[in-house]
Design an enzyme around this catalytic site. Structure first.
Site, PDB file in Angstrom:
ATOM      1  N   ASP A   1     -25.180  44.316 -77.213  1.00 23.33           N
ATOM      2  CA  ASP A   1     -25.662  45.231 -76.185  1.00 23.33           C
ATOM      3  C   ASP A   1     -25.295  44.624 -74.825  1.00 23.33           C
ATOM      4  O   ASP A   1     -24.830  43.494 -74.733  1.00 23.33           O
ATOM      5  CB  ASP A   1     -27.163  45.500 -76.314  1.00 23.33           C
TER       6      ASP A   1
HETATM    7  C1  NOJ Z   1     -27.794  49.137 -72.730  1.00 28.02           C
HETATM    8  C2  NOJ Z   1     -28.363  50.024 -73.800  1.00 28.02           C
HETATM    9  O1  NOJ Z   1     -29.366  49.347 -74.519  1.00 28.02           O
HETATM   10  C3  NOJ Z   1     -27.320  50.504 -74.766  1.00 28.02           C
HETATM   11  O2  NOJ Z   1     -27.910  51.399 -75.667  1.00 28.02           O
HETATM   12  C4  NOJ Z   1     -26.187  51.135 -74.023  1.00 28.02           C
HETATM   13  O3  NOJ Z   1     -25.245  51.658 -74.907  1.00 28.02           O
HETATM   14  C5  NOJ Z   1     -25.567  50.077 -73.124  1.00 28.02           C
HETATM   15  N1  NOJ Z   1     -26.567  49.639 -72.166  1.00 28.02           N
HETATM   16  C6  NOJ Z   1     -24.331  50.568 -72.393  1.00 28.02           C
HETATM   17  O4  NOJ Z   1     -24.652  51.384 -71.357  1.00 28.02           O
END
Ligand code: NOJ
Length: 751
Positions: free
Chosen positions: A290
């Protein structure tokens, strides 16, 4: 001279690898991947494992190291495997060209984005879609999103989120399918299929990503990014199955998460990523971290520094680093120092290259950069129809005393009240970063298409008008300006439609709440309106279950409409005026009070479940144990009755459960027939009931249908604490009904 030769020869080789034959031999994608890998330096391999954010949109904290100049430099060197948040054919083409033409091997990059509920045309938030229990419509919604996203150069979405969650305080419940593992698994499959289609190399399909692996939906106290600490049985039986379902549906990527799970950050959890996901389930796509989650191993107290974090995450099986700059800065040295084996690097790179081949990027790196398609597909008329259909199906009728709904199309003197009724931005929901602001059809606009006897009053201010994706929404708690006017209008009207709820940006990532009631002065407004006019239809807009005890008790008609996206007003108007009979069912329990949370239907029994005339039983002294609205609940304008629950267990491998459902009301309608099982005694205690099947049927008035479910070992078994799937003999309770609390009951014995 030498360098120039390389430039000429190697991209030609990569191009040849893209064709299905090399020198007369058929080559599989795996062979092509191996050939390409053999050409790569260690730096280039690690480069494939590096993902950078683009230069404009931001969906997380920005690391200092990742400035634009460095990113361009790395793109040219082939040290970037993927970009996120770069959209539009022009921008995507520009960066792809840079990489393909200037890097030594010219390996195309893959472009990812959070296409969570639509791109330009915005679909209902995923939790709303889950309320439809309509897998075809949900798959179609994902397909529409893929069609538009792929038209702007994207080929990878960070969706679906398949996190099960039982805590409405957590803002990200809007992004998932709710609290139930069975429903969540079915929806996970539908969404993966919708995004990826049957052929990933088609220009209108994109790679999906099941996230967040794992247990992010169980963050403590519902506070985002917090710790998760859950037992093995919950992990194996409640949390992991939707991920496994996505893997079985051939999801190409999986994203890990920000949370610790039982003391280990999931991004560095080898057991989860290598043992379970890749080995046990045979997942052959790649794992993306993530945003910054590799770097966050340091503040978690798991890694000493970024260097150590890169080592831990790579060894644990995180294949690509989203915006931590950990891999690109430290992984080469980690390999040289023997801390990470090059085999692990090769495995990660192969997985990444494989997806790129499957997307067809080696055949044509610009295949998603068709400017004509971009003009043609965005906001396409067919997409409007698709999301309208999805939006209607997502609406849940919570109450309809005296059949106040639907409204007569010629109804006189309708008052429409509430700031949200005239808001064309909030109903777009939280994750619509690809879309344009203020593009939803408002409730007021939708209703006015049906009936011109409508007067609108905004009531007191609720939210700040510049609420956005990056900041907490401000709520007015004090200024009552507008209250009197709204109440006066209610008084002189025959009927009030009042639209209340949360702002679209009050749920989603980073948006946890401790209060689950209507924000600001909205409840006060509702009470005052109700004092002067009892004919009140409450239209709720929210991204999570709310606590609505007064509303449920006093307001005769309540529609749960979540955030329905672009077609909000049209969908709600069709339901309000009776052109569409609502059929949605809650995918999450609505508690009476926030103090009950986490509250979910498939809980275990305590040793003291029943009422005692003293305090020594499992209860609250100030609130009931039961929910306000249970999981699976939702009414229709018609009525359904259930009869003849029959079980035939003569074939123990295919136990048949059937029930007759009759439409006893006046409208044609759809009903979601739900089957729940209870394994009464087991070596690991089973929940009091678990959804194991559902069918959505349509019935004309006075018509009946026999609905049959087949139960196999898959439905009867569970994972024990050694993560072995077991089916144990004994008695199983069966309930078939209209929601998780009401149904016909019987039982059978599994021998
Ligand atoms: C953080 C989020 O938790 C995730 O779900 C997302 O895809 C990413 N940021 C990218 O924006």
């Amino acid at each position: 001279m030498k360098t120039k030769q390389r430039f000429l020869l190697i991209p030609l080789f990569v191009f040849l690898l893209s064709n299905s034959t090399i020198m007369g031999q058929n080559t599989t994608i795996d062979q092509k991947v191996d050939s390409l890998l053999s050409l790569m330096t260690l730096e280039e391999k690690v480069g494939q494992m590096n993902q950078y954010n683009g230069f404009w949109d931001v969906t997380g904290p920005v690391p200092e190291e990742g400035n634009a100049a460095t990113k361009y430099e790395h793109l040219k060197k082939g040290w970037v495997g993927s970009m996120l948040n770069v959209t539009g054919t022009e921008e995507v083409r520009k960066l792809q060209k840079l990489v393909v033409e200037e890097s030594r091997l010219g390996i195309p990059i893959i472009f990812g984005f959070d296409v969570i509920h639509g791109y330009k045309t915005v679909a209902p938030i995923p939790l709303a879609e889950a309320a439809s229990w309509d897998l075809e419509a949900i798959a179609n919604s994902a397909k529409i999103a893929a069609d538009e996203a792929s038209a702007v150069g994207l080929n990878w979405t960070f969706a679906p989120m398949v996190d099960i969650s039982r805590d409405a305080r957590w803002g990200r419940v809007m992004e998932g399918a709710g609290e139930d593992t069975y429903l969540g698994s079915q929806i996970a499959k539908a969404r993966v299929k919708g995004f990826q289609g049957d052929d990933l190399s088609q220009p209108n399909t994109i790679a999906a990503c099941a996230k967040h692996f794992a247990a992010y939906g169980f963050v403590e106290a519902g506070r985002d990014y917090n710790t998760a600490d859950i037992g093995t049985s919950t992990l194996y039986n409640a949390v992991l199955p939707p991920f496994e379902a996505a893997v079985n549906a051939d999801v190409k990527t999986v994203m890990n998460g920000f949370n610790l799970l039982n003391g280990i950050p999931v991004t560095a959890d080898k057991n989860l990523q290598r043992n379970i996901l890749k080995d046990k389930w045979g997942f052959d796509g790649f794992v993306i971290s993530d945003w910054g989650s590799i770097g966050e191993l340091v503040p978690h107290g798991y890694a000493e520094d970024l260097n150590h974090a890169a080592e831990l995450a790579a060894n644990a099986g995180s294949d690509m680093d989203m915006e931590s700059t950990a891999y690109i800065t430290h992984l080469v040295n980690n390999v040289k120092e023997g801390k990470v084996s090059e085999e692990y690097i090769d495995d990660a790179v192969k997985r990444i290259l494989k997806v790129k081949y499957e997307l067809g990027l080696f055949d044509d790196p610009y295949k998603y950069c068709n400017e004509e398609r971009e003009k043609e597909r965005l906001y396409h008329e067919d997409h409007q129809k698709g999301v309208l259909d999805m939006a209607k199906k997502s609406i849940v009728l919570l109450k309809n005393e005296g059949n106040l709904l639907p409204i007569n199309k010629n109804q006189k003197k309708i008052a429409v009240i509430g700031e949200l009724a005239n808001d064309n931005n909030s109903p777009l929901g939280s994750w619509r970063i690809g879309s344009d602001d203020n593009t939803a059809v408002t409730v007021l606009e939708g209703l006015k298409k049906y009936n011109s006897n409508i007067t609108y009053s905004k009531g007191p201010k609720v939210f700040n008008s510049d609420a956005n994706f990056l900041m907490d929404v401000e709520v007015n708690e004090t200024d009552t300006n507008g209250m009197q006017e709204a109440v006066a209008l209610a008084k002189e009207s025959d009927l009030v439609v009042i639209v209340l709820g949360e702002h679209g940006f009050q749920s989603g990532e980073g948006r946890s709440r401790t209060q689950l009631g209507l924000p600001g002065l909205q409840l006060q407004l509702l009470k005052k309106v109700h004092e002067v006019n009892k004919n009140v239809i409450l239209i709720l807009m929210n991204g999570r279950p709310l606590t609505l005890p007064w509303e449920a008790e006093n307001i005769p008609a309540i529609l749960e409409t979540w955030q329905l996206g672009t077609q909000t007003g049209n969908a709600i108007a069709e339901v309000v005026f009776g052109d569409y009979n609502p059929s949605g069912k809650l995918p999450m329990t609505f508690p009476r009070s926030v103090g009950q949370v986490p509250l979910y239907y498939n809980h275990y029994s305590t040793g003291r479940p029943n009422y005692q005339p003293n305090v020594f039983w499992s209860h609250y002294s100030d609130e009931k144990n039961t929910p306000l609205y249970p999981f699976g609940y939702g009414l229709s304008y018609t009525d359904f009755s259930y009869s003849n629950l029959e079980i035939d267990s003569s074939d123990q491998e295919n136990i048949k459960v059937s029930v007759t459902v009759t439409n006893t009301g006046k409208f044609e309608g759809e009903e979601v027939v739900q089957l729940y099982l209870h394994d009464k005694v087991a070596s690991v205690t089973r929940p009091v009931k678990e959804l194991k099947g559902f069918q959505k049927i349509s019935l004309a008035p006075n018509n009946s249908k026999k609905v049959t479910f087949t139960l196999t070992d898959k439905e009867l078994g569970f994972y024990n604490n050694n993560y072995e799937f077991v089916v144990e003999p004994g008695e199983f309770g069966v309930m078939v009904g209209t929601n998780s609390q009401e149904g016909l009951e019987n039982s059978f014995v599994k021998k």
